[in-house]
Design an enzyme around this catalytic site. Sequence first.
Site, PDB file in Angstrom:
ATOM      1  N   GLU A 143       2.827  -0.755   4.613  1.00 57.53           N
ATOM      2  CA  GLU A 143       2.275   0.643   4.201  1.00 57.53           C
ATOM      3  C   GLU A 143       3.577   1.345   3.925  1.00 57.53           C
ATOM      4  O   GLU A 143       4.436   1.196   4.652  1.00 57.53           O
ATOM      5  CB  GLU A 143       1.666   1.279   5.357  1.00 57.53           C
ATOM      6  CG  GLU A 143       0.053   1.080   5.596  1.00 57.53           C
ATOM      7  CD  GLU A 143      -0.849   1.396   4.545  1.00 57.53           C
ATOM      8  OE1 GLU A 143      -0.367   2.130   3.567  1.00 57.53           O
ATOM      9  OE2 GLU A 143      -2.099   1.000   4.652  1.00 57.53           O
ATOM     10  N   HIS A 189       0.869  -1.181  -0.015  1.00 54.86           N
ATOM     11  CA  HIS A 189      -0.021  -0.052   0.036  1.00 54.86           C
ATOM     12  C   HIS A 189       0.912   1.257   0.047  1.00 54.86           C
ATOM     13  O   HIS A 189       1.976   1.095   0.205  1.00 54.86           O
ATOM     14  CB  HIS A 189      -0.650   0.200   1.297  1.00 54.86           C
ATOM     15  CG  HIS A 189      -1.420  -1.173   1.749  1.00 54.86           C
ATOM     16  ND1 HIS A 189      -2.974  -1.303   1.458  1.00 54.86           N
ATOM     17  CD2 HIS A 189      -1.323  -2.448   2.224  1.00 54.86           C
ATOM     18  CE1 HIS A 189      -3.338  -2.446   1.977  1.00 54.86           C
ATOM     19  NE2 HIS A 189      -2.295  -3.090   2.500  1.00 54.86           N
ATOM     20  N   TYR A 190       0.332   2.443  -0.487  1.00 58.42           N
ATOM     21  CA  TYR A 190       0.755   3.651   0.100  1.00 58.42           C
ATOM     22  C   TYR A 190       0.237   4.368   1.353  1.00 58.42           C
ATOM     23  O   TYR A 190      -1.250   3.934   1.110  1.00 58.42           O
ATOM     24  CB  TYR A 190       1.315   4.603  -1.179  1.00 58.42           C
ATOM     25  CG  TYR A 190      -0.015   5.100  -1.909  1.00 58.42           C
ATOM     26  CD1 TYR A 190      -1.128   5.356  -1.161  1.00 58.42           C
ATOM     27  CD2 TYR A 190       0.185   5.419  -3.250  1.00 58.42           C
ATOM     28  CE1 TYR A 190      -2.298   5.934  -2.038  1.00 58.42           C
ATOM     29  CE2 TYR A 190      -1.052   5.692  -4.084  1.00 58.42           C
ATOM     30  CZ  TYR A 190      -1.929   5.998  -3.455  1.00 58.42           C
ATOM     31  OH  TYR A 190      -2.947   6.609  -4.196  1.00 58.42           O
TER      32      TYR A 190
END
Length: 264
Positions: free
Chosen positions: A89, A24-25
């Site tokens: 993340e 993810h970002y």
Amino acid sequence: MDADQAPSPNFNDRKHPVDMLVLHYTGMESGDAALARMCDPAAEVSAHYMVWEDGRITQLVAEDKRAWHAGVSSWQGDDDLNSRSIGIEIVNGGHDVPLPDGTLPPYPDQQITALIALCQGVLARHAIPADRVVAHSDIAPTRKTDPGEHFPWARLAAAGIGLSPVSGDAMAATDELSTGHTGAQVSALQHALKAIGYRLEASGTYDAATRLVVCAFQRRWLPDRLTGNADRNTLARVRDVYAAVTASSGPPSSASSSSASRPS
């Protein structure tokens, strides 16, 4: 691997063994803001790790626990992907916080170097097939775009993380498939995307859901062709990824129709 610890309360017990890695970002103004949100019990979101722009790594949830990062999602016929995956993340504003000129913020070299080392460690500890290293946008194409078309997937693949399909021979000329098209070519495309892992009904009609899945595929595999239409290059790349998935995993599972075929 050295990692700072910032325990999040947002986790519970797994229901399945780990066999996926989801990237993810953060999509927020800063890493500090993202970390605060993932440690806020009211937010009910978390991840196992966060990778900062300078390469620092923070662990929020132990790998044997179920972090809350995937949301409503599906891959290769599986649901409850939080129970099956390690979530990472990566601090990056992405589409939510673009640069002043509207472009997407780059991923610094030191951040990707640290991410590669982290992913290699995760893959060493868990039996995660190459075709189950995925983007958030792969598993939730109707609502997510991260880690974005600016994410350097090829660099990860070169380090042994995820699929690295080999381009085959050039395809025969074909018209571009787009919204409203119907027929055997559309059906073949849908079957192939479903066999790769995307949740998609093989209706034979190029509908809104098909367009979103094609867009997610392009974001991962053809980031310079983010149209949602299946042109010749997109169809060729779908064929290549489909071939890599079937070579990696064997014949398509019951999650994909036995009539799945390479798009022609």
